[in-house]
Write a protein that holds these residues in place. Structure first.
Motif, PDB file in Angstrom:
ATOM      1  N   TRP A 176       0.843  -1.204   0.000  1.00 22.94           N
ATOM      2  CA  TRP A 176       0.000   0.000   0.000  1.00 22.94           C
ATOM      3  C   TRP A 176       0.876   1.251   0.000  1.00 22.94           C
ATOM      4  O   TRP A 176       0.719   2.144  -0.838  1.00 22.94           O
ATOM      5  N   VAL A 177       1.824   1.321   0.948  1.00 26.40           N
ATOM      6  CA  VAL A 177       2.711   2.478   1.042  1.00 26.40           C
ATOM      7  C   VAL A 177       3.577   2.603  -0.210  1.00 26.40           C
ATOM      8  O   VAL A 177       3.730   3.694  -0.763  1.00 26.40           O
ATOM      9  N   ALA A 178       4.150   1.493  -0.670  1.00 32.79           N
ATOM     10  CA  ALA A 178       4.986   1.533  -1.882  1.00 32.79           C
ATOM     11  C   ALA A 178       4.189   2.046  -3.070  1.00 32.79           C
ATOM     12  O   ALA A 178       4.700   2.837  -3.874  1.00 32.79           O
ATOM     13  N   GLY A 179       2.933   1.642  -3.165  1.00 36.04           N
ATOM     14  CA  GLY A 179       2.098   2.068  -4.281  1.00 36.04           C
ATOM     15  C   GLY A 179       1.875   3.565  -4.313  1.00 36.04           C
ATOM     16  O   GLY A 179       2.080   4.213  -5.355  1.00 36.04           O
ATOM     17  N   PHE A 180       1.465   4.142  -3.176  1.00 35.47           N
ATOM     18  CA  PHE A 180       1.216   5.585  -3.236  1.00 35.47           C
ATOM     19  C   PHE A 180       2.509   6.393  -3.215  1.00 35.47           C
ATOM     20  O   PHE A 180       2.547   7.539  -3.665  1.00 35.47           O
TER      21      PHE A 180
END
Length: 289
Positions: A176-180
């Motif tokens: 999730w964090v890597a994506g945004f």
């Protein structure tokens, strides 16, 4: 006059460590804590988990600003941050970081021996992340792994042992964090490629980077569904929350394109703050009722 300077200094530190972004991993940490304790743990445990979390995330953001100060000064987007402007000095921010990390270690020691034993790994991740953009495009994933220490650490703080559930939650937090972060990093494509900064956008191009971010968020939903299946606490409210999160993911990826990155901050930060809050509310309600 002294009071005014003190308030300004506090404000500068608040901006430096991005207190408004605390919500990104706090929700995962709190849900992990509630699951591990099958409800509310003791107030003592809640207190020390919160103190450990705040010490870790505040220190991590502070040391990131110190390590990236020269890069930030070159980038027009970040040149007005506190260190490039000289509003704060490196030495004082390093001391502030040391204080934050000391608080984290003390809090870990107050929880259980395993937490304090593993705390050097967390400190290493929180420090090394800031250097990774200098040598690997996987820096977004390393940031995600660093953030994933929150739910895994909260679980360990309550139970003193690992299981599959916090690992799946940590994996969801990571992607999730890597994506945004990939979405946010897309706006620096020109600067990164010109200055040898490693990132998924600079390595694969903005278009492909946005596709990778969407893939990461799709896998995040799958992992969160697995978390739901591994726990007998989650039901209709939790899965309704996941459905809302899925809609928000679609919205954020519709907001940005290789030809229009004007909504990058809204898509990467504002929307995902909502994602975090919905995850926390829906997960907490299903666990506690």
């Amino acid at each position: 006059m002294v009071f005014t300077k003190a308030i300004k200094k506090i404000q500068d530190y608040g901006i430096l460590v991005m207190f408004s972004h605390t919500v990104f991993s706090l929700s995962f940490a709190l849900i992990s804590m509630l699951l591990a304790s099958n409800g509310l743990p003791s107030l003592r445990t809640v207190f020390w988990i919160f103190i450990a979390f705040m010490g870790a995330r505040t220190g991590a953001n502070a040391i990131n600003r110190v390590i990236d100060a020269e890069i930030d000064a070159k980038n027009p987007r970040t040149a007005l941050r506190q260190l490039p402007q000289g509003l704060l000095q490196k030495k004082e921010v390093i001391l502030f970081t040391a204080a934050c990390f000391s608080v984290m270690i003390i809090a870990a020691a107050m929880l259980n021996p395993l937490c304090v034993l593993l705390s050097p790994i967390a400190l290493f991740l929180m420090t090394i992340y800031s250097y990774t953009k200098r040598f690997t495009w996987t820096c977004h994933l390393i940031l995600g792994i660093t953030c994933a220490a929150a739910p895994v650490g909260a679980w360990l703080a309550v139970t003193g042992k690992l299981s599959w559930l916090p690992l799946f939650m940590g994996a969801a937090n990571t992607l999730w964090v890597a994506g945004f972060d990939i979405i946010y990093g897309s706006q620096d494509y020109d600067f990164d490629t010109a200055n040898g900064i490693y990132s998924i956008p600079s390595r694969f191009g903005v278009k492909n980077a946005l596709h990778i971010a969407a893939l990461f968020h799709g896998i995040t939903l799958v992992l969160l569904a697995i978390v739901g299946s591994l726990s007998n606490h989650f039901g209709i409210i939790y899965y309704t929350g996941l459905a809302i999160i899925a809609i928000l993911f679609v919205m954020q990826h519709k907001m940005v394109s290789p030809d229009n990155l004007s909504n990058v901050k809204l898509a990467s930060y504002s929307v995902n703050q909502l994602v975090s809050i919905i995850f926390l509310i829906c997960g907490s309600i299903d666990i506690l009722i």
